[in-house]
Design a protein around this motif. Structure first.
Motif, PDB file in Angstrom:
ATOM      1  N   SER A 100       0.848  -1.184   0.000  1.00  0.00           N
ATOM      2  CA  SER A 100       0.000   0.000   0.000  1.00  0.00           C
ATOM      3  C   SER A 100       0.889   1.241   0.000  1.00  0.00           C
ATOM      4  CB  SER A 100      -0.911   0.020   1.227  1.00  0.00           C
ATOM      5  OG  SER A 100      -1.723   1.183   1.219  1.00  0.00           O
ATOM      6  N   THR A 101       0.546   2.194  -0.867  1.00  0.00           N
ATOM      7  CA  THR A 101       1.327   3.429  -0.996  1.00  0.00           C
ATOM      8  C   THR A 101       0.366   4.601  -1.120  1.00  0.00           C
ATOM      9  OG1 THR A 101       3.051   2.169  -2.140  1.00  0.00           O
ATOM     10  CG2 THR A 101       3.159   4.563  -2.331  1.00  0.00           C
ATOM     11  N   ASP A 102       0.771   5.743  -0.580  1.00  0.00           N
ATOM     12  CA  ASP A 102      -0.042   6.957  -0.702  1.00  0.00           C
ATOM     13  C   ASP A 102       0.843   8.190  -0.650  1.00  0.00           C
ATOM     14  OD1 ASP A 102      -0.025   8.207   2.169  1.00  0.00           O
ATOM     15  OD2 ASP A 102      -0.476   6.102   2.510  1.00  0.00           O
ATOM     16  N   ILE A 103       0.237   9.313  -0.977  1.00  0.00           N
ATOM     17  CA  ILE A 103       0.866  10.627  -0.844  1.00  0.00           C
ATOM     18  C   ILE A 103       0.161  11.323   0.311  1.00  0.00           C
ATOM     19  CG2 ILE A 103       1.247  12.868  -1.958  1.00  0.00           C
ATOM     20  CD1 ILE A 103       1.121  11.316  -4.676  1.00  0.00           C
ATOM     21  N   THR A 104       0.935  11.980   1.182  1.00  0.00           N
ATOM     22  CA  THR A 104       0.304  12.681   2.291  1.00  0.00           C
ATOM     23  C   THR A 104       0.660  14.158   2.312  1.00  0.00           C
ATOM     24  OG1 THR A 104      -0.129  12.700   4.668  1.00  0.00           O
ATOM     25  CG2 THR A 104       2.101  12.125   4.006  1.00  0.00           C
ATOM     26  N   LEU A 105      -0.370  14.944   2.580  1.00  0.00           N
ATOM     27  CA  LEU A 105      -0.242  16.380   2.818  1.00  0.00           C
ATOM     28  C   LEU A 105      -0.847  16.727   4.175  1.00  0.00           C
ATOM     29  CD1 LEU A 105      -1.218  17.742  -0.737  1.00  0.00           C
ATOM     30  CD2 LEU A 105       1.080  17.441   0.214  1.00  0.00           C
ATOM     31  N   ILE A 106      -1.013  15.715   5.034  1.00  0.00           N
ATOM     32  CA  ILE A 106      -1.545  15.950   6.373  1.00  0.00           C
ATOM     33  C   ILE A 106      -0.508  16.758   7.151  1.00  0.00           C
ATOM     34  CG2 ILE A 106      -2.271  14.877   8.547  1.00  0.00           C
ATOM     35  CD1 ILE A 106      -3.133  12.419   6.934  1.00  0.00           C
ATOM     36  N   PRO A 107      -0.919  17.901   7.723  1.00  0.00           N
ATOM     37  CA  PRO A 107       0.037  18.692   8.516  1.00  0.00           C
ATOM     38  C   PRO A 107       0.700  17.835   9.578  1.00  0.00           C
ATOM     39  CG  PRO A 107      -2.005  19.910   8.184  1.00  0.00           C
ATOM     40  CD  PRO A 107      -2.234  18.515   7.670  1.00  0.00           C
ATOM     41  N   PRO A 108       1.995  17.978   9.745  1.00  0.00           N
ATOM     42  CA  PRO A 108       2.850  19.097   9.324  1.00  0.00           C
ATOM     43  C   PRO A 108       3.394  18.981   7.899  1.00  0.00           C
ATOM     44  CG  PRO A 108       4.151  17.578  10.609  1.00  0.00           C
ATOM     45  CD  PRO A 108       2.741  17.037  10.600  1.00  0.00           C
ATOM     46  N   ALA A 113      -4.181  12.810  -2.627  1.00  0.00           N
ATOM     47  CA  ALA A 113      -3.337  12.784  -1.429  1.00  0.00           C
ATOM     48  C   ALA A 113      -4.200  12.837  -0.173  1.00  0.00           C
ATOM     49  CB  ALA A 113      -2.365  13.965  -1.426  1.00  0.00           C
ATOM     50  N   PHE A 114      -3.656  12.300   0.912  1.00  0.00           N
ATOM     51  CA  PHE A 114      -4.262  12.474   2.227  1.00  0.00           C
ATOM     52  C   PHE A 114      -4.174  13.952   2.614  1.00  0.00           C
ATOM     53  CE2 PHE A 114      -3.613   7.920   3.066  1.00  0.00           C
ATOM     54  CZ  PHE A 114      -4.673   7.622   3.902  1.00  0.00           C
ATOM     55  N   HIS A 115      -5.318  14.537   2.976  1.00  0.00           N
ATOM     56  CA  HIS A 115      -5.345  15.874   3.570  1.00  0.00           C
ATOM     57  C   HIS A 115      -5.763  15.764   5.028  1.00  0.00           C
ATOM     58  CE1 HIS A 115      -4.706  18.088  -0.203  1.00  0.00           C
ATOM     59  NE2 HIS A 115      -5.354  17.069  -0.751  1.00  0.00           N
ATOM     60  N   ASN A 160      -0.668  19.722  -7.043  1.00  0.00           N
ATOM     61  CA  ASN A 160      -0.928  20.997  -6.366  1.00  0.00           C
ATOM     62  C   ASN A 160      -1.410  20.729  -4.944  1.00  0.00           C
ATOM     63  OD1 ASN A 160      -3.985  20.972  -6.274  1.00  0.00           O
ATOM     64  ND2 ASN A 160      -3.634  20.745  -8.480  1.00  0.00           N
ATOM     65  N   ALA A 161      -1.487  21.772  -4.145  1.00  0.00           N
ATOM     66  CA  ALA A 161      -1.838  21.639  -2.728  1.00  0.00           C
ATOM     67  C   ALA A 161      -3.242  21.090  -2.498  1.00  0.00           C
ATOM     68  CB  ALA A 161      -1.687  22.984  -2.034  1.00  0.00           C
ATOM     69  N   ASN A 162      -4.101  21.172  -3.505  1.00  0.00           N
ATOM     70  CA  ASN A 162      -5.478  20.701  -3.359  1.00  0.00           C
ATOM     71  C   ASN A 162      -5.742  19.393  -4.094  1.00  0.00           C
ATOM     72  OD1 ASN A 162      -6.312  22.995  -1.818  1.00  0.00           O
ATOM     73  ND2 ASN A 162      -6.240  24.182  -3.720  1.00  0.00           N
ATOM     74  N   CYS A 163      -4.695  18.688  -4.483  1.00  0.00           N
ATOM     75  CA  CYS A 163      -4.893  17.461  -5.270  1.00  0.00           C
ATOM     76  C   CYS A 163      -5.758  16.469  -4.491  1.00  0.00           C
ATOM     77  CB  CYS A 163      -3.554  16.841  -5.668  1.00  0.00           C
ATOM     78  SG  CYS A 163      -2.602  16.159  -4.308  1.00  0.00           S
ATOM     79  N   GLY A 164      -6.622  15.791  -5.202  1.00  0.00           N
ATOM     80  CA  GLY A 164      -7.528  14.831  -4.596  1.00  0.00           C
ATOM     81  C   GLY A 164      -6.928  13.445  -4.448  1.00  0.00           C
TER      82      GLY A 164
END
Length: 157
Positions: A93-101, A131-133, A125-129
């Motif tokens: 399993s692989t993902d991209i994360t933008l969860i702060p920090p 990635a984990f937000h 971009n910062a709003n990509c769907g």
């Protein structure tokens, strides 16, 4: 009798080698700056070169260090576990994360190869769907149920 024992030992060794688990992570840094990092538990496994793990690669993180924190804080980060499935649904399993920090720093993408080819994600971009937000965004995880799958991570594509 002794030669039969040797033959049995050789056969066991060959079978063990054939069944050995291995996973490779490769980087493609098209940004012209920064250092790709692959880490597990704070230990650096790669600074941009291919890395091969003989066995499962669990809870690894990867990011392009362009002034990020020690664990990718402030940057776009890829999280991955590459493991041969032993039961249905227990594979990689692989993902991209933008969860702060963590936050968007550079376009980042990943894709499996040598199994599950074409499965992956890109975040441009910062709003990509893709990635984990927040921790509830589990639908962005990309699974692969193939033995010995490998992963390519690309920056600035």
């Amino acid at each position: 009798m002794f030669s039969l024992f040797k033959l049995a030992a050789l056969f066991t060794s060959v079978v063990t080698l054939a069944a050995a688990e291995t996973h490779t992570v490769v980087f493609d840094n098209r940004c012209g700056t920064g250092t790709p990092l692959l880490k597990v538990n704070g230990a650096i496994l790669s600074t941009g070169g291919s890395f091969t793990m003989n066995g499962p690669l669990r809870s690894a993180i990867a990011y392009l260090d362009v002034g990020c924190g020690a664990n990718g804080e402030g940057c776009t980060m890829v999280e991955t576990t590459l493991v041969n499935p032993i039961t249905p649904g227990s594979g990689s399993s692989t993902d991209i994360t933008l969860i702060p920090p963590h936050s968007f720093s550079v376009t980042t993408g990943f894709g499996y190869f040598d199994g599950c080819d074409g499965a992956g994600a890109d975040c441009t971009n910062a709003n990509c769907g893709t990635a984990f937000h927040s921790s509830g965004d589990t639908g962005v995880q990309v699974a692969c149920q193939t033995d010995n799958v490998n992963l390519a991570i690309t920056f600035c594509d």
